[in-house]
Write a protein that holds these residues in place. Structure first.
Motif, PDB file in Angstrom:
ATOM      1  N   ALA A   1     -50.712 -31.618 125.962  1.00  0.00           N
ATOM      2  CA  ALA A   1     -52.144 -31.465 126.224  1.00  0.00           C
ATOM      3  C   ALA A   1     -52.548 -32.166 127.516  1.00  0.00           C
ATOM      4  O   ALA A   1     -53.366 -31.648 128.286  1.00  0.00           O
ATOM      5  CB  ALA A   1     -52.956 -32.014 125.048  1.00  0.00           C
ATOM      6  N   THR A   2     -51.972 -33.319 127.781  1.00  0.00           N
ATOM      7  CA  THR A   2     -52.288 -34.053 129.014  1.00  0.00           C
ATOM      8  C   THR A   2     -51.809 -33.272 130.233  1.00  0.00           C
ATOM      9  O   THR A   2     -52.535 -33.142 131.230  1.00  0.00           O
ATOM     10  CB  THR A   2     -51.671 -35.455 128.985  1.00  0.00           C
ATOM     11  OG1 THR A   2     -52.150 -36.149 127.820  1.00  0.00           O
ATOM     12  CG2 THR A   2     -52.032 -36.252 130.225  1.00  0.00           C
TER      13      THR A   2
ATOM     14  N   ARG B   1     -44.100 -32.846 121.169  1.00  0.00           N
ATOM     15  CA  ARG B   1     -44.865 -33.893 121.854  1.00  0.00           C
ATOM     16  C   ARG B   1     -46.221 -33.320 122.304  1.00  0.00           C
ATOM     17  O   ARG B   1     -46.457 -33.124 123.484  1.00  0.00           O
ATOM     18  CB  ARG B   1     -44.062 -34.418 123.033  1.00  0.00           C
ATOM     19  CG  ARG B   1     -42.785 -35.137 122.593  1.00  0.00           C
ATOM     20  CD  ARG B   1     -41.934 -35.492 123.798  1.00  0.00           C
ATOM     21  NE  ARG B   1     -40.784 -36.281 123.412  1.00  0.00           N
ATOM     22  CZ  ARG B   1     -39.599 -35.775 123.099  1.00  0.00           C
ATOM     23  NH1 ARG B   1     -39.417 -34.480 123.098  1.00  0.00           N
ATOM     24  NH2 ARG B   1     -38.602 -36.569 122.788  1.00  0.00           N
TER      25      ARG B   1
ATOM     26  N   LEU C   1     -53.134 -30.972 117.135  1.00  0.00           N
ATOM     27  CA  LEU C   1     -53.976 -32.141 117.392  1.00  0.00           C
ATOM     28  C   LEU C   1     -55.387 -31.870 116.881  1.00  0.00           C
ATOM     29  O   LEU C   1     -55.830 -30.728 116.855  1.00  0.00           O
ATOM     30  CB  LEU C   1     -54.051 -32.415 118.893  1.00  0.00           C
ATOM     31  CG  LEU C   1     -52.743 -32.735 119.607  1.00  0.00           C
ATOM     32  CD1 LEU C   1     -52.988 -32.857 121.103  1.00  0.00           C
ATOM     33  CD2 LEU C   1     -52.118 -34.005 119.061  1.00  0.00           C
TER      34      LEU C   1
ATOM     35  N   THR D   1     -59.500 -35.232 124.664  1.00  0.00           N
ATOM     36  CA  THR D   1     -59.260 -36.492 125.365  1.00  0.00           C
ATOM     37  C   THR D   1     -58.024 -36.384 126.256  1.00  0.00           C
ATOM     38  O   THR D   1     -58.044 -36.807 127.414  1.00  0.00           O
ATOM     39  CB  THR D   1     -59.104 -37.655 124.365  1.00  0.00           C
ATOM     40  OG1 THR D   1     -60.323 -37.790 123.640  1.00  0.00           O
ATOM     41  CG2 THR D   1     -58.772 -38.956 125.064  1.00  0.00           C
ATOM     42  N   CYS D   2     -56.956 -35.806 125.731  1.00  0.00           N
ATOM     43  CA  CYS D   2     -55.720 -35.645 126.509  1.00  0.00           C
ATOM     44  C   CYS D   2     -55.946 -34.714 127.698  1.00  0.00           C
ATOM     45  O   CYS D   2     -55.496 -35.003 128.815  1.00  0.00           O
ATOM     46  CB  CYS D   2     -54.600 -35.116 125.628  1.00  0.00           C
ATOM     47  SG  CYS D   2     -53.987 -36.280 124.394  1.00  0.00           S
TER      48      CYS D   2
ATOM     49  N   ASP E   1     -44.550 -28.920 124.081  1.00  0.00           N
ATOM     50  CA  ASP E   1     -45.007 -28.359 122.815  1.00  0.00           C
ATOM     51  C   ASP E   1     -43.814 -28.043 121.930  1.00  0.00           C
ATOM     52  O   ASP E   1     -43.775 -28.416 120.762  1.00  0.00           O
ATOM     53  CB  ASP E   1     -45.851 -27.099 123.046  1.00  0.00           C
ATOM     54  CG  ASP E   1     -46.184 -26.394 121.748  1.00  0.00           C
ATOM     55  OD1 ASP E   1     -46.599 -27.070 120.784  1.00  0.00           O
ATOM     56  OD2 ASP E   1     -46.019 -25.161 121.681  1.00  0.00           O
TER      57      ASP E   1
ATOM     58  N   GLU F   1     -49.333 -34.479 122.454  1.00  0.00           N
ATOM     59  CA  GLU F   1     -50.240 -35.247 123.311  1.00  0.00           C
ATOM     60  C   GLU F   1     -49.831 -35.119 124.778  1.00  0.00           C
ATOM     61  O   GLU F   1     -50.676 -34.969 125.657  1.00  0.00           O
ATOM     62  CB  GLU F   1     -50.279 -36.728 122.901  1.00  0.00           C
ATOM     63  CG  GLU F   1     -50.949 -36.974 121.577  1.00  0.00           C
ATOM     64  CD  GLU F   1     -49.972 -36.912 120.409  1.00  0.00           C
ATOM     65  OE1 GLU F   1     -48.779 -36.601 120.605  1.00  0.00           O
ATOM     66  OE2 GLU F   1     -50.422 -37.162 119.275  1.00  0.00           O
TER      67      GLU F   1
ATOM     68  N   THR G   1     -58.740 -35.441 119.971  1.00  0.00           N
ATOM     69  CA  THR G   1     -57.510 -35.875 120.647  1.00  0.00           C
ATOM     70  C   THR G   1     -57.106 -34.877 121.716  1.00  0.00           C
ATOM     71  O   THR G   1     -56.744 -35.266 122.835  1.00  0.00           O
ATOM     72  CB  THR G   1     -56.371 -36.065 119.628  1.00  0.00           C
ATOM     73  OG1 THR G   1     -56.780 -37.031 118.649  1.00  0.00           O
ATOM     74  CG2 THR G   1     -55.091 -36.544 120.308  1.00  0.00           C
ATOM     75  N   PHE G   2     -57.158 -33.593 121.392  1.00  0.00           N
ATOM     76  CA  PHE G   2     -56.817 -32.570 122.378  1.00  0.00           C
ATOM     77  C   PHE G   2     -57.722 -32.687 123.598  1.00  0.00           C
ATOM     78  O   PHE G   2     -57.236 -32.738 124.733  1.00  0.00           O
ATOM     79  CB  PHE G   2     -56.940 -31.171 121.762  1.00  0.00           C
ATOM     80  CG  PHE G   2     -56.641 -30.066 122.734  1.00  0.00           C
ATOM     81  CD1 PHE G   2     -55.339 -29.701 123.013  1.00  0.00           C
ATOM     82  CD2 PHE G   2     -57.671 -29.388 123.381  1.00  0.00           C
ATOM     83  CE1 PHE G   2     -55.053 -28.684 123.927  1.00  0.00           C
ATOM     84  CE2 PHE G   2     -57.400 -28.373 124.281  1.00  0.00           C
ATOM     85  CZ  PHE G   2     -56.089 -28.020 124.558  1.00  0.00           C
TER      86      PHE G   2
END
Length: 83
Positions: free
Chosen positions: A22-23, A17, A51, A58-59, A13, A19, A55-56
């Motif tokens: 979040a992943t 980065r 995000l 999904t990650c 964060d 994504e 998107t958040f």
């Protein structure tokens, strides 16, 4: 391991980065001890705000679906790229 993933959420964060952060948060959610990391809640809130919600989510789902081995490989790959 969840604690390490939580620390990496904060790191990714802070380095812009979201994504990846979040992943890795998704991977950390498999263990409630990840929530004990200093700064994790703030980092997740920030990533969520950066995000869009889809998107958040999904990650996070992608990270949560990873096995521990997959999550470690994912983290190592992105740490190597960040260097």
């Amino acid at each position: 391991m969840a604690s390490s993933f939580g620390q990496m959420v904060v790191l990714f964060d802070r380095t812009g980065r979201p994504e990846i952060a979040a992943t890795l948060y998704g991977a950390a959610t498999n263990n409630p001890l990840a929530d004990l990391n200093v700064g994790l809640a703030e980092a997740v809130d920030h990533v969520r705000s950066v995000l869009n919600a889809d998107t958040f989510d999904t990650c996070v789902r992608a990270g949560a679906a990873m096995t521990i081995t997959e999550a470690v490989h994912y983290a190592r790959h992105h740490i190597d790229n960040a260097r």
